[in-house]
Design a protein around this motif. Structure first.
Motif, PDB file in Angstrom:
ATOM      1  N   GLY A  55      13.196 115.384 -18.796  1.00 45.50           N
ATOM      2  CA  GLY A  55      12.835 114.974 -17.451  1.00 45.50           C
ATOM      3  C   GLY A  55      12.712 113.480 -17.246  1.00 45.50           C
ATOM      4  N   LYS A  93      17.876 116.135 -18.923  1.00 47.88           N
ATOM      5  CA  LYS A  93      17.293 115.079 -18.093  1.00 47.88           C
ATOM      6  C   LYS A  93      16.582 115.663 -16.874  1.00 47.88           C
ATOM      7  N   ARG A  94      17.146 116.730 -16.312  1.00 43.45           N
ATOM      8  CA  ARG A  94      16.531 117.394 -15.154  1.00 43.45           C
ATOM      9  C   ARG A  94      15.484 118.417 -15.573  1.00 43.45           C
ATOM     10  N   ASN A  95      15.252 118.542 -16.883  1.00 46.15           N
ATOM     11  CA  ASN A  95      14.290 119.491 -17.431  1.00 46.15           C
ATOM     12  C   ASN A  95      14.669 120.925 -17.056  1.00 46.15           C
ATOM     13  N   ARG A 150      21.399 118.351 -18.120  1.00 38.28           N
ATOM     14  CA  ARG A 150      20.431 119.434 -17.892  1.00 38.28           C
ATOM     15  C   ARG A 150      19.076 119.093 -18.500  1.00 38.28           C
TER      16      ARG A 150
END
Length: 133
Positions: free
Chosen positions: A32, A96-98, A94
């Protein structure tokens, strides 16, 4: 042109090294984060090295006018390497966006497949005189 082959091998080593490094780096980071180190390594090192390796490899077999059976098999394995490269980019995005479940399992699987593809490429290159027509 041995310098062309040398540059190709150097770019390939850089590309494969970063691909093997990225799954572990991704797992070591907190999901995230807006800009992660794994994303930077992917975009600033792995992708340019991949492009350089592919372009230089194409120039090597174009200049030497070779199209043997071992080269077709090697290009198939390089295609697998490119697909794994793209899959790693997707996983990093993915993560990074958790939004990535089972991240550890994905990373272990990709690392295993990368090891198989890289080993196969090295074996095909070293066995070149056997397959040569």
């Amino acid at each position: 042109m041995p310098w062309l082959l040398t540059l190709h091998i150097a770019a390939l080593l850089c590309w494969c090294g970063t691909l093997l490094y990225l799954p572990g780096l991704m797992l070591s980071q907190t999901p995230g984060k807006p800009k992660s180190l794994s994303q930077w390594v992917y975009t600033a090192i792995a992708t340019p090295a991949a492009l350089a390796s592919i372009i230089l490899g194409t120039l090597v077999f174009s200049v030497h006018n070779m199209l043997d059976k071992w080269l077709i098999a090697k290009l198939f394995m390089v295609t697998l390497l490119v697909l794994l490269h793209l899959l790693l980019g997707w996983l990093i995005a993915r993560h990074k966006r958790n939004a990535l479940s089972h991240a550890r399992r994905w990373c272990y699987t990709i690392t295993l497949l990368l090891g198989v593809a890289i080993t196969a490429i090295i074996a095909l290159v070293l066995a070149k005189p056997v397959f040569g027509v």
